[in-house]
Each structure stands twice: as C-alpha cells, then as structure tokens.
Design a protein around this motif. Structure first.
Motif, short mmCIF file in Angstrom:
data_model
loop_
_atom_site.label_atom_id
_atom_site.label_comp_id
_atom_site.label_asym_id
_atom_site.label_seq_id
_atom_site.Cartn_x
_atom_site.Cartn_y
_atom_site.Cartn_z
N GLY A 26 -66.56 -14.93 10.60
CA GLY A 26 -65.46 -13.97 10.47
C GLY A 26 -64.79 -14.08 9.11
O GLY A 26 -64.45 -13.06 8.48
N ILE A 27 -64.61 -15.31 8.62
CA ILE A 27 -64.00 -15.52 7.30
C ILE A 27 -64.90 -14.94 6.21
O ILE A 27 -64.43 -14.27 5.28
CB ILE A 27 -63.72 -17.03 7.06
N LEU A 28 -66.21 -15.19 6.34
CA LEU A 28 -67.17 -14.65 5.37
C LEU A 28 -67.16 -13.13 5.38
O LEU A 28 -67.18 -12.48 4.32
CB LEU A 28 -68.57 -15.18 5.73
N LEU A 139 -58.48 -4.86 10.86
CA LEU A 139 -58.12 -6.20 11.33
C LEU A 139 -57.92 -7.14 10.14
O LEU A 139 -56.99 -7.95 10.12
CB LEU A 139 -59.20 -6.76 12.26
N ALA A 140 -58.77 -7.02 9.11
CA ALA A 140 -58.66 -7.91 7.94
C ALA A 140 -57.37 -7.65 7.16
O ALA A 140 -56.86 -8.55 6.50
CB ALA A 140 -59.89 -7.73 7.04
N ALA A 141 -56.86 -6.42 7.20
CA ALA A 141 -55.65 -6.08 6.43
C ALA A 141 -54.41 -6.03 7.32
O ALA A 141 -53.32 -5.70 6.85
CB ALA A 141 -55.85 -4.73 5.73
N ALA B 60 -60.58 -13.91 14.82
CA ALA B 60 -59.52 -14.74 14.21
C ALA B 60 -59.87 -15.02 12.75
O ALA B 60 -59.00 -14.94 11.86
CB ALA B 60 -59.36 -16.04 14.98
N GLY B 61 -61.14 -15.35 12.49
CA GLY B 61 -61.58 -15.59 11.11
C GLY B 61 -61.42 -14.36 10.24
O GLY B 61 -61.05 -14.45 9.07
N LEU B 62 -61.69 -13.21 10.85
CA LEU B 62 -61.57 -11.94 10.12
C LEU B 62 -60.11 -11.70 9.72
O LEU B 62 -59.82 -11.32 8.58
CB LEU B 62 -62.09 -10.81 11.02
N ILE B 63 -59.19 -11.94 10.65
CA ILE B 63 -57.77 -11.71 10.37
C ILE B 63 -57.23 -12.76 9.39
O ILE B 63 -56.57 -12.42 8.39
CB ILE B 63 -56.96 -11.72 11.69
N LEU B 64 -57.55 -14.04 9.65
CA LEU B 64 -57.09 -15.11 8.76
C LEU B 64 -57.69 -14.97 7.38
O LEU B 64 -57.00 -15.05 6.35
CB LEU B 64 -57.46 -16.49 9.34
N GLY B 65 -59.01 -14.76 7.32
CA GLY B 65 -59.70 -14.60 6.05
C GLY B 65 -59.18 -13.40 5.28
O GLY B 65 -58.99 -13.46 4.06
N GLY B 66 -58.94 -12.31 6.01
CA GLY B 66 -58.41 -11.11 5.36
C GLY B 66 -57.06 -11.38 4.72
O GLY B 66 -56.80 -10.98 3.58
N THR B 67 -56.21 -12.08 5.45
CA THR B 67 -54.88 -12.42 4.93
C THR B 67 -55.00 -13.27 3.67
O THR B 67 -54.36 -13.02 2.65
CB THR B 67 -54.09 -13.23 5.99
N TRP B 68 -55.88 -14.26 3.77
CA TRP B 68 -56.04 -15.23 2.69
C TRP B 68 -56.64 -14.59 1.43
O TRP B 68 -56.06 -14.66 0.33
CB TRP B 68 -56.93 -16.38 3.20
N PHE B 69 -57.77 -13.91 1.58
CA PHE B 69 -58.46 -13.35 0.41
C PHE B 69 -57.67 -12.21 -0.22
O PHE B 69 -57.73 -12.01 -1.44
CB PHE B 69 -59.87 -12.89 0.78
#
Lengths: 167, 146
Positions: A26-28, A139-141, B60-69
C-alpha cells in the motif's frame, strides 16, 4: 496416514507477515500515485482535457503525463502477468505455482462484456471527471485535501450500497 | 526532472506494488475491490477483529503513504473549486460505478491491461471516454477552468 492430511498450505494472507506485506504494498502504491501526479486533480483533469488539443472552444491545455503513468504501470504488470491468461488461468508451465501466502492465484475470470461493466464504467468516468479523483488517489490524498471530507465518505458508502445491490 | 519521466517512474512503482500483491496474495490490485474486501468481513461478522486483514493493511498503507509522500515531495492535491454537493455527487458516482463496473483505474487499467483482458480494455475505454466527454462539456459550459 490419515492424521497427516492436515492442511500444509493454508491461506496465511491475513497473518502478521501478510499484514506487513500488505502495508508495504500500500505504501509503495501510494508512492507511485504521488510521484506520478495521480493525486493532483489539476494533472488528472489536464489529461482528461484532451479536447483542448483539437479546439480552442475548450479552455486549458492537454497534459499527456498520465498516459506515461499508465504506460509505466502496464509495462510492469504485463511482465508480472505474463504467465497468466485473460481468463485467470495459468499457462501450463505454471499450473503448479503458488503465491507466497496462499494456496492459489484467484484472478478475475470473466471475459464477457455486459451492461453493468459499461454503465458502471460510464458512471465512474463521469464521477472521476467531476471530482478529479479515482478511488486510489482519493484515499492517498484523503488526509491532505480537505474537500475529500465530502468525496471519500460518499464514495465508500456508495461502494457498499453498490455491492449490496450487486449481491 | 521532466514531468513525463516522473510520471513514468510513478507508474513503474504502481506496477511494482501490483506485482507484489500478485506474488504474495495471488490477487489483482484493484483499489475499489480491495476497499470493499477490507471492510466486508467486519460488516458481515460484526467484529472489529475482522478488520485485521491484508487488504485493510494495504488501504492503511495507501492512506499513510499518501500522507507521507505528499509532504515529502510537496505535491499539490488541491482540486479546482467544487461545491460540497458536486463533490458528494462525484463520490457517489465513483463509488457506485466502480463496484457496478467491477473495477477502477487500477483493477481494469493497471492490472486488467497487464492481464491482457479484453473486458478490462472495454471498461478503460468507457470510463476514460466518459471522463473526457464530461471534462469537455464542463469546459464548454464554463468557458473557464475545467
């Protein structure tokens, strides 16, 4: 030997290892969305504004960037899915292969083009153009764009309603 | 960095994430489907513990990562002026449409095209076409920023 029939290849997708891998994926994915510009509605709408190439009646200019996002992503998935057929089956050479954390690949296997695909796609396209976000970037934003306080809950609730109706 | 190069690199990262999901979980990386799959077990079993699954972790990774990046790269996520009513309508159309149509930009676009699925190719053509027509119509009506 009957006692030896316990499942040796259980689905451990939701184990601690699966949770960590899911989080990393998800982070990637988020990194890709942010770097590529998919979370910037101005860029998304600039790409969708392709009519500006052909007529001055449409304001603004066309921004081709997102074609490169899709190109870069699909180059990778074409390699990733090279042993997979459109019907979700594996080609002969890989019929016995398995994912890391579960028993089998579970991929979409439909090949028909039906009315829900068309009408659902059209609804999504109109909404994408009106809001500037598709589900991933929304979701990312979510935490950085105050306007998504309206968009994301509306999206999540209607996803749920849609899946209930679809059954 | 040239914007096209940056867009390509971002696309490669999205593709790599989808590859990871394929080899780890054997599934396609469709955000609309993953989102429903993340909350559905909890809604059905009515227990919060059911939220602890790989799909929820991905979201969760998508939301956290999005916030961070977004902070690290100082990227704009601001949208042109929109009324709350229009944003809610847009959210409803995106949510309802992606589930009805079995996928969004990631499921039909990134993964479906990678799987060489004709069904996904049709879906991509339909939602891209509908989005382009909508932006064009709004541009013609407003005569200003789309």
């Amino acid at each position: 030997m009957t006692t030896a029939t316990t499942n040796t290849s259980a689905d451990v997708s939701d184990s601690a290892r699966g949770i960590i891998l899911g989080l990393l994926a998800g982070i990637l994915f988020a990194a890709g969305l942010v770097v590529s510009g998919m979370t910037d509605p101005a860029k998304v709408l600039g790409f969708l504004n392709i009519a500006a190439l052909f007529t001055d009646a449409v304001p603004g200019e066309w921004d081709p960037s997102l074609a490169f996002v899709m190109g870069g992503a699909v180059i990778v998935t074409l390699i990733a899915y090279r042993h997979t057929q459109p019907n979700g089956n594996h080609k002969d050479a890989l019929k016995t292969s398995k994912p890391w954390l579960t028993n089998a690949f579970v991929l979409p296997n439909r090949t028909d083009v039906d009315w829900p695909l068309i009408s659902g796609g059209a609804m999504f396209g109109v909404g994408w153009a009106l809001g500037g976000f598709c589900p991933g970037p929304a979701l990312a934003a979510w935490t950085t764009n105050g306007d998504l306080v309206w968009f994301v809950p509306a999206m999540l609730i209607s996803m749920w309603v849609s899946s209930r109706i679809k059954g | 960095m040239h914007p096209f190069l940056q867009a390509t690199i971002g696309g490669l990262l999205i593709g790599l994430s989808s590859w990871l999901v394929l080899i780890a979980f054997g599934r396609v990386t469709g955000i609309s489907g993953l989102t429903m799959g993340a909350v559905q077990p909890a809604l059905e079993k009515r227990t919060l513990g059911a939220l602890l699954n790989w799909r929820t972790a991905f979201i969760a990774g998508l939301i956290l990562g999005g916030t961070w990046f977004t902070g690290v790269f100082e990227v704009s996520t601001a949208m042109p002026a929109r009324t709350p009513g229009l944003l809610i309508l847009a959210g409803i159309l995106v949510g309802y449409g992606t589930i009805r149509g079995s996928g969004c930009t990631s499921g039909h676009g990134v993964c479906g095209l990678g799987r060489r699925s004709a069904r996904s190719l049709v879906a991509v053509a339909v939602f891209m076409g509908a989005a382009m027509v909508t932006v064009t119509v709004r541009g013609l009506m407003a005569g200003g920023a789309a």
